[in-house]
Design a protein around this motif. Structure first.
Motif, PDB file in Angstrom:
ATOM      1  N   GLY A 103      -1.778 -10.467   0.442  1.00 52.77           N
ATOM      2  CA  GLY A 103      -0.969 -11.656   0.739  1.00 52.77           C
ATOM      3  C   GLY A 103      -1.384 -12.883  -0.065  1.00 52.77           C
ATOM      4  N   GLU A 138      -0.610   2.021   0.410  1.00 56.17           N
ATOM      5  CA  GLU A 138      -1.884   2.016   1.131  1.00 56.17           C
ATOM      6  C   GLU A 138      -3.044   2.213   0.149  1.00 56.17           C
ATOM      7  OE1 GLU A 138      -0.547   6.012   3.145  1.00 56.17           O
ATOM      8  OE2 GLU A 138      -2.715   5.784   3.453  1.00 56.17           O
ATOM      9  N   VAL A 197      -1.782   2.234  13.559  1.00 54.53           N
ATOM     10  CA  VAL A 197      -0.403   2.303  13.065  1.00 54.53           C
ATOM     11  C   VAL A 197      -0.030   3.753  12.729  1.00 54.53           C
ATOM     12  CG1 VAL A 197      -1.127   1.731  10.686  1.00 54.53           C
ATOM     13  CG2 VAL A 197       1.225   1.334  11.374  1.00 54.53           C
ATOM     14  N   ARG A 249       2.023  -4.615  -5.398  1.00 58.39           N
ATOM     15  CA  ARG A 249       2.923  -5.491  -4.657  1.00 58.39           C
ATOM     16  C   ARG A 249       3.551  -6.523  -5.598  1.00 58.39           C
ATOM     17  NH1 ARG A 249       1.909  -8.913   0.957  1.00 58.39           N
ATOM     18  NH2 ARG A 249       4.059  -9.645   1.101  1.00 58.39           N
ATOM     19  N   ALA A 296      -1.319  -0.677   7.726  1.00 60.84           N
ATOM     20  CA  ALA A 296      -1.068  -1.628   8.816  1.00 60.84           C
ATOM     21  C   ALA A 296      -0.702  -2.992   8.241  1.00 60.84           C
ATOM     22  CB  ALA A 296      -2.316  -1.742   9.692  1.00 60.84           C
ATOM     23  N   ASP A 297       0.214  -3.684   8.922  1.00 57.48           N
ATOM     24  CA  ASP A 297       0.665  -5.002   8.453  1.00 57.48           C
ATOM     25  C   ASP A 297      -0.505  -5.948   8.211  1.00 57.48           C
ATOM     26  OD1 ASP A 297       3.304  -4.230   8.566  1.00 57.48           O
ATOM     27  OD2 ASP A 297       3.634  -5.072  10.579  1.00 57.48           O
ATOM     28  N   GLU A 298      -1.464  -5.980   9.140  1.00 57.89           N
ATOM     29  CA  GLU A 298      -2.534  -6.978   8.986  1.00 57.89           C
ATOM     30  C   GLU A 298      -3.441  -6.643   7.791  1.00 57.89           C
ATOM     31  OE1 GLU A 298      -2.202  -5.161  11.814  1.00 57.89           O
ATOM     32  OE2 GLU A 298      -4.142  -4.400  12.499  1.00 57.89           O
ATOM     33  N   THR A 299      -3.665  -5.348   7.550  1.00 55.63           N
ATOM     34  CA  THR A 299      -4.441  -4.952   6.358  1.00 55.63           C
ATOM     35  C   THR A 299      -3.690  -5.335   5.094  1.00 55.63           C
ATOM     36  OG1 THR A 299      -5.233  -3.051   7.627  1.00 55.63           O
ATOM     37  CG2 THR A 299      -5.613  -3.003   5.243  1.00 55.63           C
ATOM     38  N   TRP A 300      -2.410  -5.032   5.077  1.00 55.15           N
ATOM     39  CA  TRP A 300      -1.569  -5.321   3.910  1.00 55.15           C
ATOM     40  C   TRP A 300      -1.598  -6.803   3.569  1.00 55.15           C
ATOM     41  CZ3 TRP A 300       0.277  -3.337  -0.150  1.00 55.15           C
ATOM     42  CH2 TRP A 300       1.430  -3.808  -0.770  1.00 55.15           C
ATOM     43  N   GLU A 301      -1.426  -7.643   4.571  1.00 55.33           N
ATOM     44  CA  GLU A 301      -1.391  -9.086   4.324  1.00 55.33           C
ATOM     45  C   GLU A 301      -2.773  -9.613   3.941  1.00 55.33           C
ATOM     46  OE1 GLU A 301       1.131 -10.920   3.701  1.00 55.33           O
ATOM     47  OE2 GLU A 301       2.527  -9.342   4.256  1.00 55.33           O
ATOM     48  N   ASN A 320       1.506   4.077   3.889  1.00 53.28           N
ATOM     49  CA  ASN A 320       1.373   3.756   5.309  1.00 53.28           C
ATOM     50  C   ASN A 320       0.139   2.902   5.555  1.00 53.28           C
ATOM     51  OD1 ASN A 320       3.702   5.235   5.994  1.00 53.28           O
ATOM     52  ND2 ASN A 320       2.534   7.144   5.897  1.00 53.28           N
ATOM     53  N   ARG A 333       4.892  -1.331  -1.547  1.00 51.41           N
ATOM     54  CA  ARG A 333       3.905  -1.369  -0.472  1.00 51.41           C
ATOM     55  C   ARG A 333       3.132  -0.052  -0.512  1.00 51.41           C
ATOM     56  NH1 ARG A 333       4.142  -3.907   5.196  1.00 51.41           N
ATOM     57  NH2 ARG A 333       2.672  -2.663   6.386  1.00 51.41           N
TER      58      ARG A 333
END
Ligand SMILES: *Cc1c(COP(=O)(O)O)cnc(C)c1O
Length: 317
Positions: free
Chosen positions: A317, A277, A105, A269, A308-313, A306, A275
């Motif tokens: 999540g 990192e 990303v 979050r 990545a979406d999949e790391t964040w979720e 910054n 958001r």
């Protein structure tokens, strides 16, 4: 030829004026659930991290011939994105060398800003060597991610912003990797308020500056996977400024675990809708873990967002 003299507070004041048109003013938000704590939200900075401050100062100091020859940078992601953004704004050609460890990303964001991206090798050291080689071959100016007086002065502008917004601050807690951010920030904050304490926070997986400060000399780190990818990597084969500045200016350095970083990302979050990192969340990780005193007026720098979406979720999540 750019002077390699150590940066001064006057350089930071000059940088502040120089970069004003390229950066955003970011919020300082209260985080009372952590103690007497505020968050300086540099994850909302242009390009998603404070690194645009140093990149803007360095590129704006190039002369016409240097601008025409372009710039080359080595980066774990955010410095490269910042250099690419500033270079595009100023019409300067940029090449960014990354290692194979840099998240996709971040690589894509650099390319999307029009910079040429070169994967220079498996680790940060190989990527740095590739960047130096390219600089010699093409005449492009090498823009180091932290050990450059122009970059340190640019990052130091964050210290001025914090003291101006929160003049009664006792402690500033700062994510620490190569030490460009914390060196400049501590220089500025202590010039304005000599009694302010500045505490660095690094990931316990490969904390290059922490190890070197303890050893009293430059030491190698083994690069490991970490949620704090922006903090990974060593100090390089030589270091002119940041090791000495960290030794002289820092009051403490603490380490946080992967679990503590994940908890901080979730906290930011859920409680603040931010958001952030992993590398940007280490200060809050140290506060949540009780590793830094939160009973005095404290500002924690949220250095980047910054992720990545999949790391964040997966993590939050
Ligand atoms: C680069 C970076 C840091 C560390 O900055 P140094 O100047 O290398 O100490 C911290 N957080 C984020 C998000 C970064 O990109």
């Amino acid at each position: 030829m750019i002077s390699q003299a150590a940066p001064t507070f006057a350089d930071i004041v000059a940088a502040r004026r120089r970069i004003a048109g390229l950066i955003r003013s970011t919020p300082l938000v209260t985080a009372a659930e952590l103690g007497t704590v505020s968050l300086k939200v540099e994850s909302l900075q242009e390009t998603g991290s404070f690194k645009v401050r140093g990149a803007a100062n360095a590129l704006l100091m190039l002369d016409a011939a240097e601008r025409a020859a372009g710039v080359v940078a080595v980066s774990s992601g955010n410095h490269g994105r910042a250099v690419a953004f500033v270079a595009r704004s100023l019409g300067i050609a940029a090449t960014v060398c990354v290692s194979a460890r840099v998240p996709a990303v971040k690589v894509e964001a650099i390319g999307a800003l029009g910079a040429r991206v070169v994967v220079g090798g498996p680790g940060q050291d190989e990527a740095e060597a590739a960047a130096h080689r390219l600089g010699l071959e093409t005449g492009a100016t090498f823009i180091h991610p932290f050990d450059d007086p122009r970059v340190i002065a640019g990052q130091g502008t964050l210290g001025c912003d914090i003291v101006e917004a929160a003049p009664d601050t006792s402690t500033i807690v700062v994510p620490l990797s190569g030490g460009g951010l914390i060196s400049g920030l501590a220089l500025a904050a202590k010039a304005l308020r000599p009694r302010i304490k500045v505490i660095g926070v690094s990931q316990d997986r490969g904390p290059a500056m922490y190890d070197s400060l303890r050893a009293g000399r430059l030491t190698d780190v083994v690069e490991e996977d970490t949620l704090a990818d922006a903090l990974a990597g060593g100090l390089g084969a030589e270091n002119r400024h940041t090791l000495r500045m960290c030794r002289d200016l820092l009051d403490d350095v603490v380490l946080v675990s992967e679990e503590e970083i994940a908890a901080a990302m979730r906290h930011l979050r859920r409680r603040h809708g931010l958001r952030v990192e992993g590398g940007g969340a280490v200060g809050v990780a140290a506060l949540l873990a009780g590793k830094v005193d939160a009973t005095v007026a404290t500002v924690a720098v949220i250095s980047g967002g910054n992720v990545a979406d999949e790391t964040w979720e997966r993590v939050t999540g």
